[in-house]
Design an enzyme around this catalytic site. Structure first.
Site, PDB file in Angstrom:
ATOM      1  N   ASN A   9       0.870  -1.186   0.000  1.00 28.33           N
ATOM      2  CA  ASN A   9       0.000   0.000   0.000  1.00 28.33           C
ATOM      3  C   ASN A   9       0.899   1.226   0.000  1.00 28.33           C
ATOM      4  O   ASN A   9       1.500   1.572   1.014  1.00 28.33           O
ATOM      5  CB  ASN A   9      -0.895  -0.032   1.248  1.00 28.33           C
ATOM      6  CG  ASN A   9      -1.750   1.221   1.365  1.00 28.33           C
ATOM      7  OD1 ASN A   9      -1.769   2.055   0.453  1.00 28.33           O
ATOM      8  ND2 ASN A   9      -2.452   1.364   2.473  1.00 28.33           N
ATOM      9  N   LYS A  11       0.119   4.245  -0.237  1.00 27.09           N
ATOM     10  CA  LYS A  11      -0.513   5.438   0.356  1.00 27.09           C
ATOM     11  C   LYS A  11      -0.293   6.645  -0.561  1.00 27.09           C
ATOM     12  O   LYS A  11      -0.275   6.483  -1.777  1.00 27.09           O
ATOM     13  CB  LYS A  11      -0.002   5.651   1.778  1.00 27.09           C
ATOM     14  CG  LYS A  11      -0.165   4.368   2.624  1.00 27.09           C
ATOM     15  CD  LYS A  11       0.057   4.555   4.072  1.00 27.09           C
ATOM     16  CE  LYS A  11      -0.146   3.211   4.793  1.00 27.09           C
ATOM     17  NZ  LYS A  11       0.015   3.319   6.236  1.00 27.09           N
ATOM     18  N   HIS A  96      -9.555   1.258   4.893  1.00 26.27           N
ATOM     19  CA  HIS A  96      -8.290   1.476   5.597  1.00 26.27           C
ATOM     20  C   HIS A  96      -8.502   2.453   6.755  1.00 26.27           C
ATOM     21  O   HIS A  96      -9.277   3.407   6.632  1.00 26.27           O
ATOM     22  CB  HIS A  96      -7.245   2.018   4.620  1.00 26.27           C
ATOM     23  CG  HIS A  96      -5.857   1.965   5.191  1.00 26.27           C
ATOM     24  ND1 HIS A  96      -5.409   2.885   6.101  1.00 26.27           N
ATOM     25  CD2 HIS A  96      -4.856   1.069   5.020  1.00 26.27           C
ATOM     26  CE1 HIS A  96      -4.165   2.573   6.454  1.00 26.27           C
ATOM     27  NE2 HIS A  96      -3.804   1.472   5.817  1.00 26.27           N
ATOM     28  N   GLU A  98      -6.777   4.809   7.842  1.00 27.84           N
ATOM     29  CA  GLU A  98      -6.480   6.218   7.541  1.00 27.84           C
ATOM     30  C   GLU A  98      -7.664   6.878   6.847  1.00 27.84           C
ATOM     31  O   GLU A  98      -7.922   8.070   7.025  1.00 27.84           O
ATOM     32  CB  GLU A  98      -5.200   6.316   6.695  1.00 27.84           C
ATOM     33  CG  GLU A  98      -3.968   6.026   7.539  1.00 27.84           C
ATOM     34  CD  GLU A  98      -2.769   5.510   6.767  1.00 27.84           C
ATOM     35  OE1 GLU A  98      -2.768   5.559   5.527  1.00 27.84           O
ATOM     36  OE2 GLU A  98      -1.829   5.030   7.434  1.00 27.84           O
ATOM     37  N   GLU A 168      -5.392  -4.832  10.533  1.00 30.50           N
ATOM     38  CA  GLU A 168      -4.396  -3.781  10.739  1.00 30.50           C
ATOM     39  C   GLU A 168      -4.719  -3.033  12.030  1.00 30.50           C
ATOM     40  O   GLU A 168      -5.544  -2.093  12.015  1.00 30.50           O
ATOM     41  CB  GLU A 168      -4.416  -2.789   9.572  1.00 30.50           C
ATOM     42  CG  GLU A 168      -4.010  -3.386   8.251  1.00 30.50           C
ATOM     43  CD  GLU A 168      -3.385  -2.343   7.325  1.00 30.50           C
ATOM     44  OE1 GLU A 168      -2.314  -2.636   6.790  1.00 30.50           O
ATOM     45  OE2 GLU A 168      -3.939  -1.251   7.163  1.00 30.50           O
ATOM     46  N   GLY A 174       2.402   2.418  10.965  1.00 31.91           N
ATOM     47  CA  GLY A 174       3.354   3.524  10.857  1.00 31.91           C
ATOM     48  C   GLY A 174       4.049   3.882  12.157  1.00 31.91           C
ATOM     49  O   GLY A 174       4.634   4.965  12.274  1.00 31.91           O
ATOM     50  N   SER A 214       3.353  -1.928  10.472  1.00 32.29           N
ATOM     51  CA  SER A 214       4.796  -1.967  10.741  1.00 32.29           C
ATOM     52  C   SER A 214       5.443  -3.284  10.353  1.00 32.29           C
ATOM     53  O   SER A 214       6.341  -3.775  11.047  1.00 32.29           O
ATOM     54  CB  SER A 214       5.081  -1.624  12.204  1.00 32.29           C
ATOM     55  OG  SER A 214       4.692  -0.289  12.479  1.00 32.29           O
TER      56      SER A 214
HETATM   57  P1  13P Z   1       2.963   0.557   7.765  1.00 31.63           P
HETATM   58  O1  13P Z   1       3.511  -0.728   7.194  1.00 31.63           O
HETATM   59  O2  13P Z   1       3.683   1.767   7.300  1.00 31.63           O
HETATM   60  O3  13P Z   1       2.831   0.447   9.259  1.00 31.63           O
HETATM   61  O4  13P Z   1       1.483   0.716   7.194  1.00 31.63           O
HETATM   62  C1  13P Z   1       0.616  -0.356   7.248  1.00 31.63           C
HETATM   63  C2  13P Z   1      -0.573  -0.041   6.455  1.00 31.63           C
HETATM   64  O5  13P Z   1      -1.337   0.845   6.794  1.00 31.63           O
HETATM   65  C3  13P Z   1      -0.792  -0.804   5.213  1.00 31.63           C
HETATM   66  O6  13P Z   1      -2.071  -0.588   4.719  1.00 31.63           O
END
Ligand code: 13P
Length: 256
Positions: A9, A11, A96, A98, A168, A174, A214
């Site tokens: 992903n 982002k 997601h 976010e 997740e 993150g 992570s």
């Molecule tokens: P990170 O791997 O940066 O923690 O992000 C995970 C994520 O949100 C994947 O969709």
């Protein structure tokens, strides 16, 4: 066990030109995905360039990071299933955290997005996960199973086989602080049991459950060895082709 799946992903990172360069590097590092399904989810604006950087048939599958549930209309700034389908997407990440946190996505809307994806034969990757407060308050199971059932409300047994779930935990995204493999396995088990009790054990067999939060080349192996974990949804570490290739390699080794 279904085929393992490693999803990157991206982002809101990388322009179209940068995306094409990353895909080219990745193809050199991973000449053959083999027994692992590799999915790349660059931003909408880089999907076409990422597709064009690959030979046909594409070694890596394309995914979008979101969609809107209507096919077309006066919805300024939104992108529909037919639009991403035409760019070669086979998957779409939905729900997601976010998007839930910053853009108001909620279970009922995510359910509509999942139905729109399925109408156009796109495979939804549904994200669920608890906040730190939920975990510390002992509400992890209630939160994730609630999200799962509301987002998948009305989905038929036949449609269920198109669905992938990504667990997740919000506190692990993150932060450099992943869930422990045991924590992930426990939640995956709960999600699987919930799917089985609503749709039956047979119908939920093809549904893969990924862990995300992570994940790095250093810890990916610990998640992937678990028979509860069918793959990973990787954020930050997927932007470096070397790191992403390493994680694909680990999944290839585990898949044998
Ligand atoms: P990170 O791997 O940066 O923690 O992000 C995970 C994520 O949100 C994947 O969709």
């Amino acid at each position: 066990m279904p085929r393992r799946l490693i999803v990157g992903n991206w982002k809101m990172h990388k322009t179209a030109t940068e995306a094409a360069a990353i895909v080219q590097q990745l193809m050199k590092l991973v000449p053959e995905p083999g027994n692992v399904e590799v999915v790349l989810a660059p931003p909408f604006t880089a999907l076409q360039a990422a597709g064009q950087a690959m030979p046909i048939p594409h070694p890596f599958i394309l995914a979008a990071q979101n969609l809107f549930w209507e096919d077309q209309g006066p919805f300024t700034g939104e992108i529909s299933a037919p639009m991403i389908k035409e760019l070669g997407c086979q998957y779409v990440i939905l729900g997601h955290s976010e998007r839930r946190q910053h853009f108001g996505d909620h279970d009922e809307g995510i359910n509509r997005k999942i139905r729109a994806a399925l109408r156009h034969r796109l495979r939804p990757i549904l994200c669920v996960g608890e906040s730190l407060g939920d975990r510390e308050g002992g509400r992890t199971e209630t939160v994730v199973t609630g999200q799962l059932l509301r987002c998948l409300d009305g989905i038929s047994k036949d449609e269920l086989r198109m669905i992938t779930i990504a667990y997740e935990p919000v506190w692990a995204i993150g932060t450099g602080r992943p869930a422990s493999p045991a924590q992930a396995a426990a939640v995956h088990k709960t999600l699987r049991a919930t799917l089985a009790s609503s749709w039956g054990p047979e119908a939920c067999k093809p549904v893969r459950i990924l862990y995300g939060g992570s994940v790095t080349p250093e810890n990916a192996g610990e998640f992937l060895v678990s028979d509860q974990v069918d793959g990973a949804l990787v954020g930050g570490a997927c932007l470096d082709p070397q790191s992403f290739a390493k994680m694909i390699g680990l999944a290839q080794n585990v898949a044998g």
